[in-house]
Design an enzyme around this catalytic site. Structure first.
Site, PDB file in Angstrom:
ATOM      1  N   SER A  35       9.333  -0.080   0.263  1.00 10.94           N
ATOM      2  CA  SER A  35       8.525   1.020  -0.266  1.00 10.94           C
ATOM      3  C   SER A  35       8.390   2.100   0.795  1.00 10.94           C
ATOM      4  O   SER A  35       8.170   1.791   1.974  1.00 10.94           O
ATOM      5  CB  SER A  35       7.140   0.481  -0.631  1.00 10.94           C
ATOM      6  OG  SER A  35       6.233   1.551  -0.790  1.00 10.94           O
TER       7      SER A  35
ATOM      8  N   THR B 161       8.033  -1.068  -6.670  1.00 12.45           N
ATOM      9  CA  THR B 161       7.874  -1.598  -8.035  1.00 12.45           C
ATOM     10  C   THR B 161       9.204  -1.555  -8.770  1.00 12.45           C
ATOM     11  O   THR B 161       9.621  -2.534  -9.394  1.00 12.45           O
ATOM     12  CB  THR B 161       6.786  -0.821  -8.802  1.00 12.45           C
ATOM     13  OG1 THR B 161       5.522  -1.121  -8.225  1.00 12.45           O
ATOM     14  CG2 THR B 161       6.760  -1.200 -10.277  1.00 12.45           C
TER      15      THR B 161
ATOM     16  N   CYS C  42     -15.725  -6.988  -9.619  1.00 15.05           N
ATOM     17  CA  CYS C  42     -16.396  -5.773 -10.061  1.00 15.05           C
ATOM     18  C   CYS C  42     -15.610  -4.518  -9.777  1.00 15.05           C
ATOM     19  O   CYS C  42     -15.896  -3.466 -10.312  1.00 15.05           O
ATOM     20  CB  CYS C  42     -17.779  -5.688  -9.432  1.00 15.05           C
ATOM     21  SG  CYS C  42     -18.875  -6.918 -10.135  1.00 15.05           S
TER      22      CYS C  42
END
Lengths: 127, 404
Positions: free
Chosen positions: B202, B75, B328
């Site tokens: 990463s 990130t 959901c």
């Protein structure tokens, strides 16, 4: 997300899964929700001559909370008059199942499904 | 391990390899020096092991070690690459090209730049998740400073044509950044052969520790960037802050292991994935693969189990750790934007599961998982009104659904 024990119970042991004959004049069918929204409930009621719901069945496409909400209301509406069943509020469903805010729409859908089934039954009766 | 769910979410994170942890441990305690201390042996030793680690990271991507800087993770690397290049060259150039299926940290960095006045082109992808090279070529203008296209997608595992993208970018004179968090250590990467100018890595996606990553920043021709974190000027002034020797050593070791085992592990995972997919296909109809199968890392499947909602499905599989593209499972109640970009209909996006296989996945686990998924999908389809309609030959799209 952690589910309440009641949601898990209804999800693992759903009550009244099945189908009633939609062509029967004593049967009302409600189909609410949308596949694109991730939940669809089909709720069916069989009403006797005294206007009492003597049987109820459901089928639901959705998350555990949606399945639990529809399973629960089939239990609740059996033995109730149409008027009593139509008065069941989503807030009571949500409270009983301890639904988190993000799942409140599942209880609203269950309330809508009862109303839609009653509507369908009455429409058939008046036809 | 036996009472824990079977872990099939290797695109979310991976466990730190015990071999990695072993080499990290001394640098937490006895070898605790600050790698930036120049005046004594503690510092020199710490610097030495950090540089060894840098060499291993560089080796995996065929890069000059001097062009690799350590960060806190992909990130940060993506933020630094995109905002850093955009800001440095903003006097001459104010345009970025990226794609619709990028990781949120790339898209969000671009959104922030848009708020500052930069222009961003979000390239679409085809139904298999791959960008169109012609569209890329047409999107690049003389105001473009950077093209940022991910190497491998985190949800669907598809591999973008890196060498072709690099060639176009080099010919057009724009920098090419790739978020390679899901690619490094899994597919061969060569920053020179592929003309990659910036590349994000990463640690925790490749069996290294969480909290560390790296950014490759090309030196020839030189890429300049404005740093996000300023201070002591570490990492060639691009990323200030004291490096963590145990984390850097861990990332280095993770890269070395990944490089040594890439070919054999890739073959093993391909066999496991194919075994799983074939079992599912033999037992279940109406299962759809999201994303290209051929241009895909071996450890990923993203499947839509039609007529069964993803979160409902996962709830029935508490002994499996997988993830879903269903709305959901997200706070936003929006289904996966990656699947949407592929043109997967929302109702199908709601039925998707991402299944990730990795270094510690066994054949027995794969078989157990397939069996469990098949069993639950069958159970839930019996409960699904949509499955009934499908069996009765009703076209679900022909129904007027009330959207809420």
């Amino acid at each position: 997300m952690a589910y309440s024990t009641k949601v898990i119970d209804h999800y693992e042991n759903p009550r009244n899964v099945g189908t009633l004959d939609a062509k029967d004049t004593a049967v009302g069918t409600g189909l609410v929700g949308a596949p694109a929204c991730g939940d669809v409930m089909k709720l069916q009621i069989k009403v006797n001559d005294n206007g009492v719901i003597e049987d109820a069945k459901f089928k639901t496409f959705g998350c555990g909370s949606a399945i639990a909400s529809s399973s629960l209301v089939t239990e609740w509406i059996k033995g109730k008059t149409l008027e009593e069943a139509g008065a069941i509020k989503n807030t009571v469903i949500a409270q009983h199942l301890s639904l988190p805010p993000v799942k409140l729409h599942c209880s609203m859908l269950a309330e809508d499904a009862i109303k839609a089934a009653i509507n369908d039954y009455q429409l058939k009766k008046s036809a | 391990m036996s009472d824990r769910p079977i872990y099939l979410d290797y695109q979310a994170t991976t466990p730190c390899d015990p071999r990695v942890l072993q080499v990290m441990l001394p640098y937490f305690t006895e070898e605790f020096g600050n790698p930036h201390s120049r005046s004594h042996a503690y510092g020199w030793r710490a610097e030495e092991v950090v540089e060894e680690a840098r060499l291993k990271v560089a080796h995996l991507i065929h890069a000059d070690p001097k062009a690799v800087i350590f960060t806190s993770g992909a990130t940060e690397s993506n933020n630094l690459a995109i905002k850093g290049v955009a800001h440095f060259y903003k006097a001459q150039k104010d345009h970025i090209v990226t794609c619709a299926t990028e990781h949120k940290c790339v898209l969000d960095s671009c959104r922030h730049l848009e708020q500052e006045g930069f222009k961003v082109t979000y390239l679409p992808v085809n139904s298999q998740g791959i960008i169109d090279l012609k569209q890329l070529e047409e999107a690049i203008t003389d105001r473009t400073s950077l093209v940022s296209i991910m190497a491998v997608n985190n949800e669907i595992g598809v591999i973008q044509p890196l060498a072709e993208i690099g060639k176009i970018c080099r010919a057009k004179g724009v920098f090419f950044h790739t978020d390679a968090a899901q690619a490094v250590g899994k597919i061969p990467i060569d920053v020179d052969a592929m003309n990659i100018d910036l590349l994000s890595i990463s640690g925790h996606k490749i069996y290294g520790p969480k909290g560390v990553g790296a950014l490759y920043v090309r030196r020839k021709p030189r890429v300049r960037l404005t740093s996000l974190i300023t201070g002591g000027g570490q990492e060639r002034g691009m990323r200030s802050g004291t490096l963590s020797p145990p984390l850097c050593v861990g990332l280095g070791e993770a890269c070395a292991i990944a490089e040594a085992e890439m070919a054999s592990e890739s073959a093993r995972l391909t066999a496991l994935r194919d075994r799983f997919y074939k079992t599912i296909q033999a037992e279940l109809d109406e299962v759809y693969l999201n994303g290209d199968l051929e241009h895909r890392i071996p450890g990923n499947l993203n499947l839509s189990f039609a007529f069964v909602e993803g979160e409902g499905l996962m709830m029935g599989m508490k002994d499996l750790a997988v993830s879903s593209g269903s709305a959901c499972t997200s706070a936003s109640l929006e289904p996966s934007y990656v699947l949407k970009a592929l043109g997967v209909e929302e109702d199908m996006a709601h039925t998707s599961l991402r299944i990730g296989f990795g270094r510690f996945t066994t054949e027995a686990e794969v078989d157990t998982a397939a069996k469990k998924i098949i069993q639950e999908v069958k159970r839930l389809r019996e409960m699904s009104p949509l499955w009934d309609m499908h069996r009765d030959g009703v076209d679900i799209k022909s129904i007027q659904w009330a959207h809420h």
